[in-house]
Design an enzyme around this catalytic site. Structure first.
Site, PDB file in Angstrom:
ATOM      1  N   ALA A 180      28.745  25.745 -15.933  1.00  0.00           N
ATOM      2  CA  ALA A 180      28.570  24.863 -17.080  1.00  0.00           C
ATOM      3  C   ALA A 180      27.231  25.221 -17.725  1.00  0.00           C
ATOM      4  O   ALA A 180      26.333  25.745 -17.054  1.00  0.00           O
ATOM      5  CB  ALA A 180      28.577  23.417 -16.610  1.00  0.00           C
ATOM      6  N   GLU A 184      25.257  24.458  -7.597  1.00  0.00           N
ATOM      7  CA  GLU A 184      24.761  23.249  -8.279  1.00  0.00           C
ATOM      8  C   GLU A 184      23.648  22.551  -7.508  1.00  0.00           C
ATOM      9  O   GLU A 184      22.764  21.938  -8.088  1.00  0.00           O
ATOM     10  CB  GLU A 184      25.910  22.256  -8.517  1.00  0.00           C
ATOM     11  N   GLU A 235      34.758  27.056 -10.553  1.00  0.00           N
ATOM     12  CA  GLU A 235      35.717  25.948 -10.634  1.00  0.00           C
ATOM     13  C   GLU A 235      36.826  26.267 -11.639  1.00  0.00           C
ATOM     14  O   GLU A 235      38.006  25.980 -11.406  1.00  0.00           O
ATOM     15  CB  GLU A 235      34.981  24.668 -11.012  1.00  0.00           C
TER      16      GLU A 235
HETATM   17  N1  CAA Z   1      23.982  27.906 -18.438  1.00  0.00           N
HETATM   18  C1  CAA Z   1      23.262  28.322 -19.494  1.00  0.00           C
HETATM   19  N2  CAA Z   1      22.752  29.556 -19.613  1.00  0.00           N
HETATM   20  C2  CAA Z   1      22.946  30.401 -18.588  1.00  0.00           C
HETATM   21  C3  CAA Z   1      23.675  30.052 -17.451  1.00  0.00           C
HETATM   22  C4  CAA Z   1      24.220  28.742 -17.398  1.00  0.00           C
HETATM   23  N3  CAA Z   1      24.973  28.315 -16.375  1.00  0.00           N
HETATM   24  N4  CAA Z   1      23.682  31.104 -16.600  1.00  0.00           N
HETATM   25  C5  CAA Z   1      22.993  32.092 -17.195  1.00  0.00           C
HETATM   26  N5  CAA Z   1      22.531  31.670 -18.398  1.00  0.00           N
HETATM   27  C6  CAA Z   1      21.733  32.423 -19.362  1.00  0.00           C
HETATM   28  C7  CAA Z   1      20.299  32.555 -18.890  1.00  0.00           C
HETATM   29  O1  CAA Z   1      19.551  31.407 -19.199  1.00  0.00           O
HETATM   30  C8  CAA Z   1      19.859  33.765 -19.679  1.00  0.00           C
HETATM   31  O2  CAA Z   1      19.604  33.379 -21.015  1.00  0.00           O
HETATM   32  P1  CAA Z   1      18.262  33.907 -21.764  1.00  0.00           P
HETATM   33  O3  CAA Z   1      18.477  35.402 -21.882  1.00  0.00           O
HETATM   34  O4  CAA Z   1      18.303  33.197 -23.082  1.00  0.00           O
HETATM   35  O5  CAA Z   1      17.112  33.572 -20.893  1.00  0.00           O
HETATM   36  C9  CAA Z   1      21.111  34.639 -19.717  1.00  0.00           C
HETATM   37  O6  CAA Z   1      22.203  33.759 -19.445  1.00  0.00           O
HETATM   38  C10 CAA Z   1      21.111  35.725 -18.650  1.00  0.00           C
HETATM   39  O7  CAA Z   1      20.877  35.104 -17.403  1.00  0.00           O
HETATM   40  P2  CAA Z   1      19.750  35.602 -16.368  1.00  0.00           P
HETATM   41  O8  CAA Z   1      18.616  36.210 -17.107  1.00  0.00           O
HETATM   42  O9  CAA Z   1      19.441  34.456 -15.470  1.00  0.00           O
HETATM   43  O10 CAA Z   1      20.561  36.751 -15.611  1.00  0.00           O
HETATM   44  P3  CAA Z   1      20.298  37.282 -14.115  1.00  0.00           P
HETATM   45  O11 CAA Z   1      21.133  38.511 -13.985  1.00  0.00           O
HETATM   46  O12 CAA Z   1      18.853  37.366 -13.817  1.00  0.00           O
HETATM   47  O13 CAA Z   1      20.895  36.132 -13.157  1.00  0.00           O
HETATM   48  C11 CAA Z   1      22.560  34.525 -12.482  1.00  0.00           C
HETATM   49  C12 CAA Z   1      22.286  35.883 -13.171  1.00  0.00           C
HETATM   50  C13 CAA Z   1      22.253  34.619 -10.996  1.00  0.00           C
HETATM   51  C14 CAA Z   1      24.047  34.203 -12.700  1.00  0.00           C
HETATM   52  C15 CAA Z   1      21.665  33.430 -13.110  1.00  0.00           C
HETATM   53  O14 CAA Z   1      21.837  33.484 -14.537  1.00  0.00           O
HETATM   54  C16 CAA Z   1      21.996  32.017 -12.693  1.00  0.00           C
HETATM   55  O15 CAA Z   1      21.636  31.624 -11.586  1.00  0.00           O
HETATM   56  N6  CAA Z   1      22.674  31.257 -13.569  1.00  0.00           N
HETATM   57  C17 CAA Z   1      22.979  29.856 -13.310  1.00  0.00           C
HETATM   58  C18 CAA Z   1      24.146  29.705 -12.309  1.00  0.00           C
HETATM   59  C19 CAA Z   1      24.368  28.237 -12.023  1.00  0.00           C
HETATM   60  O16 CAA Z   1      23.522  27.525 -11.523  1.00  0.00           O
HETATM   61  N7  CAA Z   1      25.581  27.745 -12.364  1.00  0.00           N
HETATM   62  C20 CAA Z   1      25.973  26.365 -12.148  1.00  0.00           C
HETATM   63  C21 CAA Z   1      25.763  25.592 -13.421  1.00  0.00           C
HETATM   64  S1  CAA Z   1      25.958  23.840 -13.211  1.00  0.00           S
HETATM   65  C22 CAA Z   1      27.625  23.610 -13.195  1.00  0.00           C
HETATM   66  O17 CAA Z   1      28.403  24.517 -13.390  1.00  0.00           O
HETATM   67  C23 CAA Z   1      28.035  22.191 -12.981  1.00  0.00           C
HETATM   68  C24 CAA Z   1      29.457  22.024 -12.590  1.00  0.00           C
HETATM   69  O18 CAA Z   1      29.860  21.887 -11.464  1.00  0.00           O
HETATM   70  C25 CAA Z   1      30.486  21.975 -13.582  1.00  0.00           C
END
Ligand code: CAA
Length: 260
Positions: free
Chosen positions: A66, A134, A114
């Site tokens: 998300a 999460e 999911e």
């Molecule tokens: N939401 C918004 N933006 C996201 C995102 C997310 N879930 N995941 C990645 N992005 C964005 C980053 O902010 C970044 O944007 P900017 O270039 O503007 O900074 C871009 O995508 C690239 O991401 P990274 O620079 O972080 O890429 P990376 O290769 O270094 O890392 C990753 C990759 C490990 C997937 C890392 O992006 C990450 O940990 N993302 C979040 C994953 C996460 O926590 N997901 C769960 C979300 S909460 C949820 O989903 C609730 C639910 O149950 C429904």
């Protein structure tokens, strides 16, 4: 039908839907969710379409969850009063009676994992990574992760993944029964489209009923599910395709399906 955050293409009887926010790793903001609901409703309503494939654009992510940036400033009351994640999820899962496949081409994290698990099955690229991270954001899965992951891989792995946020790679996902198979990334789209095409070529009502039957295994008791299976089987025997399929077998000729 125009979309800004997803791409929708058709290949014969197969609809390919691609989440298209590669710079945000295909994170699921509310626009993506709304557009996915519309695209799946269009697929469901189109008699010419028999199976769909959902994937992510680029070679890094299916969907990294998300959209955290969209959720960051929202308060609990907003999530609760809007019953956040309820509407789009139930419309996608419950209203799509035709089969669809998730082709996971990279990160499938949080809501991305999911979403993949809402599909009827998952084909994974060798670079796919699944996780429910999460907890590292101070929350927990909200689109079915704690339930569907547990049903898919069992309590031990699901619990560990939810509590530590660790990712599962494609090989472990296949071993654990989360995905149907793993293929090299460059073969993923072709494999998923070929599989979808095979499903789309099956008698339509039988495909929808088979999907419903297998899903029932997760939703009710064995006793109720066995009754439901028998009734659905009995209903299918009234179709033109049942008469055609059995006659074609006996006469040793290919069947010609009507979808009725
Ligand atoms: N939401 C918004 N933006 C996201 C995102 C997310 N879930 N995941 C990645 N992005 C964005 C980053 O902010 C970044 O944007 P900017 O270039 O503007 O900074 C871009 O995508 C690239 O991401 P990274 O620079 O972080 O890429 P990376 O290769 O270094 O890392 C990753 C990759 C490990 C997937 C890392 O992006 C990450 O940990 N993302 C979040 C994953 C996460 O926590 N997901 C769960 C979300 S909460 C949820 O989903 C609730 C639910 O149950 C429904």
């Amino acid at each position: 039908m125009t979309y800004e955050t997803i791409l929708v293409e058709t290949f014969g009887a197969v609809t390919l839907i691609t989440i298209n926010r590669p710079k945000a790793l295909n994170a699921l903001n509310s626009q993506v969710c709304a557009e996915l609901v519309r695209a799946f409703a269009t697929f469901e309503a189109d008699e010419a379409q028999g199976c769909a494939v959902l994937t992510g654009s680029g070679d890094k992510a299916f969907a990294a969850g998300a959209d955290i940036k969209e959720m960051a400033d929202k308060r609990a009351a907003e999530f609760f009063l809007a019953d956040f994640f309820a509407d789009w999820q139930s419309r996608l899962v419950k209203s799509t009676r035709k089969p669809w496949i998730a082709a996971v081409n990279g990160f499938a994290l949080g809501g991305g994992c999911e979403l993949a698990m809402m599909a009827d099955f998952i084909i994974a690229a060798d670079c796919a990574k699944f996780g429910q991270p999460e907890i590292k954001l101070g929350v927990a899965p909200g689109m079915g992760g704690s339930q569907r992951l547990t049903r898919a891989v069992g309590k031990a792995k699901a619990m560990e993944m939810c509590l530590t946020g660790r990712m599962m790679d494609a090989a472990e996902a296949e071993r654990s029964g989360l995905v149907t198979r793993v293929v090299p990334l460059k073969e993923l789209a072709e494999d998923a489209l070929r599989t979808a095409n095979l499903i789309a070529s099956m008698p339509r009502m039988a495909a929808m009923v088979n999907k419903e039957m297998v899903n029932t295994a997760f939703e009710t008791t064995l006793e109720q599910a066995l009754v439901s299976e028998r009734r659905l089987f009995q209903i299918l025997t009234a179709t033109q395709d049942k008469a055609e399929g059995m006659e074609a077998f006996i006469k040793k000729r290919p069947a010609v399906w009507q979808g009725r």
